[in-house]
Scaffold this motif. Sequence first.
Motif, PDB file in Angstrom:
ATOM      1  N   GLU A  61      -8.694 -14.625   3.972  1.00 30.49           N
ATOM      2  CA  GLU A  61      -9.657 -15.519   4.626  1.00 30.49           C
ATOM      3  C   GLU A  61     -10.218 -16.561   3.668  1.00 30.49           C
ATOM      4  N   ASN A  62     -10.605 -16.124   2.467  1.00 31.98           N
ATOM      5  CA  ASN A  62     -11.317 -16.995   1.528  1.00 31.98           C
ATOM      6  C   ASN A  62     -10.410 -17.818   0.621  1.00 31.98           C
ATOM      7  N   ASP A  63      -9.278 -17.243   0.205  1.00 31.67           N
ATOM      8  CA  ASP A  63      -8.423 -17.892  -0.787  1.00 31.67           C
ATOM      9  C   ASP A  63      -7.084 -18.365  -0.234  1.00 31.67           C
ATOM     10  N   GLY A  64      -6.686 -17.826   0.922  1.00 26.24           N
ATOM     11  CA  GLY A  64      -5.386 -18.177   1.488  1.00 26.24           C
ATOM     12  C   GLY A  64      -4.238 -17.329   0.960  1.00 26.24           C
ATOM     13  N   HIS A  65      -4.543 -16.383   0.080  1.00 24.36           N
ATOM     14  CA  HIS A  65      -3.538 -15.469  -0.448  1.00 24.36           C
ATOM     15  C   HIS A  65      -4.237 -14.234  -0.991  1.00 24.36           C
ATOM     16  N   GLY A  66      -3.502 -13.344  -1.596  1.00 27.25           N
ATOM     17  CA  GLY A  66      -3.997 -12.066  -2.097  1.00 27.25           C
ATOM     18  C   GLY A  66      -2.825 -11.111  -2.164  1.00 27.25           C
ATOM     19  N   HIS A  67      -3.093  -9.836  -2.399  1.00 25.01           N
ATOM     20  CA  HIS A  67      -2.006  -8.856  -2.381  1.00 25.01           C
ATOM     21  C   HIS A  67      -1.360  -8.835  -1.004  1.00 25.01           C
ATOM     22  N   LEU A  68      -0.058  -8.729  -0.995  1.00 23.91           N
ATOM     23  CA  LEU A  68       0.708  -8.565   0.239  1.00 23.91           C
ATOM     24  C   LEU A  68       1.317  -7.168   0.256  1.00 23.91           C
ATOM     25  N   ALA A  69       1.606  -6.680   1.446  1.00 23.42           N
ATOM     26  CA  ALA A  69       2.367  -5.442   1.552  1.00 23.42           C
ATOM     27  C   ALA A  69       3.784  -5.742   1.072  1.00 23.42           C
ATOM     28  N   VAL A  70       4.341  -4.836   0.297  1.00 19.14           N
ATOM     29  CA  VAL A  70       5.710  -4.965  -0.180  1.00 19.14           C
ATOM     30  C   VAL A  70       6.525  -3.871   0.489  1.00 19.14           C
ATOM     31  N   GLU A  71       7.604  -4.288   1.136  1.00 18.11           N
ATOM     32  CA  GLU A  71       8.466  -3.344   1.847  1.00 18.11           C
ATOM     33  C   GLU A  71       9.906  -3.506   1.385  1.00 18.11           C
ATOM     34  N   ILE A  72      10.639  -2.398   1.411  1.00 20.65           N
ATOM     35  CA  ILE A  72      12.065  -2.442   1.127  1.00 20.65           C
ATOM     36  C   ILE A  72      12.743  -3.048   2.353  1.00 20.65           C
ATOM     37  N   LYS A  73      13.504  -4.106   2.144  1.00 18.84           N
ATOM     38  CA  LYS A  73      14.170  -4.793   3.264  1.00 18.84           C
ATOM     39  C   LYS A  73      15.040  -3.838   4.081  1.00 18.84           C
ATOM     40  N   GLU A  74      15.773  -3.010   3.389  1.00 17.79           N
ATOM     41  CA  GLU A  74      16.768  -2.150   4.020  1.00 17.79           C
ATOM     42  C   GLU A  74      16.177  -1.219   5.081  1.00 17.79           C
ATOM     43  N   ASN A  75      14.965  -0.688   4.807  1.00 15.64           N
ATOM     44  CA  ASN A  75      14.414   0.301   5.739  1.00 15.64           C
ATOM     45  C   ASN A  75      12.968   0.037   6.157  1.00 15.64           C
ATOM     46  N   GLU A  77      10.279   0.376   4.424  1.00 17.65           N
ATOM     47  CA  GLU A  77       9.302   1.288   3.829  1.00 17.65           C
ATOM     48  C   GLU A  77       8.288   0.529   2.975  1.00 17.65           C
ATOM     49  N   PHE A  78       7.015   0.824   3.190  1.00 18.84           N
ATOM     50  CA  PHE A  78       5.896   0.227   2.455  1.00 18.84           C
ATOM     51  C   PHE A  78       5.801   0.913   1.101  1.00 18.84           C
ATOM     52  N   ILE A  79       6.104   0.159   0.017  1.00 21.74           N
ATOM     53  CA  ILE A  79       6.163   0.769  -1.314  1.00 21.74           C
ATOM     54  C   ILE A  79       4.997   0.368  -2.213  1.00 21.74           C
ATOM     55  N   GLY A  80       4.249  -0.640  -1.805  1.00 20.24           N
ATOM     56  CA  GLY A  80       3.138  -1.072  -2.639  1.00 20.24           C
ATOM     57  C   GLY A  80       2.630  -2.437  -2.234  1.00 20.24           C
ATOM     58  N   MET A  81       1.984  -3.088  -3.200  1.00 23.34           N
ATOM     59  CA  MET A  81       1.404  -4.407  -2.962  1.00 23.34           C
ATOM     60  C   MET A  81       1.751  -5.318  -4.120  1.00 23.34           C
ATOM     61  N   GLY A  82       1.785  -6.595  -3.824  1.00 27.30           N
ATOM     62  CA  GLY A  82       1.980  -7.584  -4.874  1.00 27.30           C
ATOM     63  C   GLY A  82       1.564  -8.932  -4.342  1.00 27.30           C
TER      64      GLY A  82
END
Length: 129
Positions: A61-75, A77-82
């Motif tokens: 909301e405030n900055d237009g970015h931040g950590h995103l959910a990181v998922e493995i394309k193949e399946n 699966e939510f593996i972390g944030m970046g």
Amino acid sequence: MDYFGLKSERLSFRKLKKKDIPSWVEFFIDNPMLQYVGLDLSKRYEMLAEEWIKAQLNRYENDGHGHLAVEIKENGEFIGMGGILQRDIDGHVEYEIAYSLKPKFWGNGYATEIAKTMKEYGLKMIKTN
């Protein structure tokens, strides 16, 4: 290039959602690096996960970015944030590339892939703005 839809060779990135909170709790379990994250570790893991994700929603909301959910394309699966975090340092806006992965995904080169993807995006973003 859409920040909230970035992709790399093996990973896809998306906005975090409140529904990600239960899965993010895994980040706190058996994680020897927690002492370096700057969190109040006396809190329950569920509370820490909720606070972390809500902070990212506020950053969107405030900055237009931040950590995103990181998922493995193949399946999917939510593996972390970046992502790219905006910091105010001595009155100047600076940008930080940051990532956090669930411990079971360490050692697979995902952190390097996240950092490279965010660096490429950041350089293009800074150039065009």
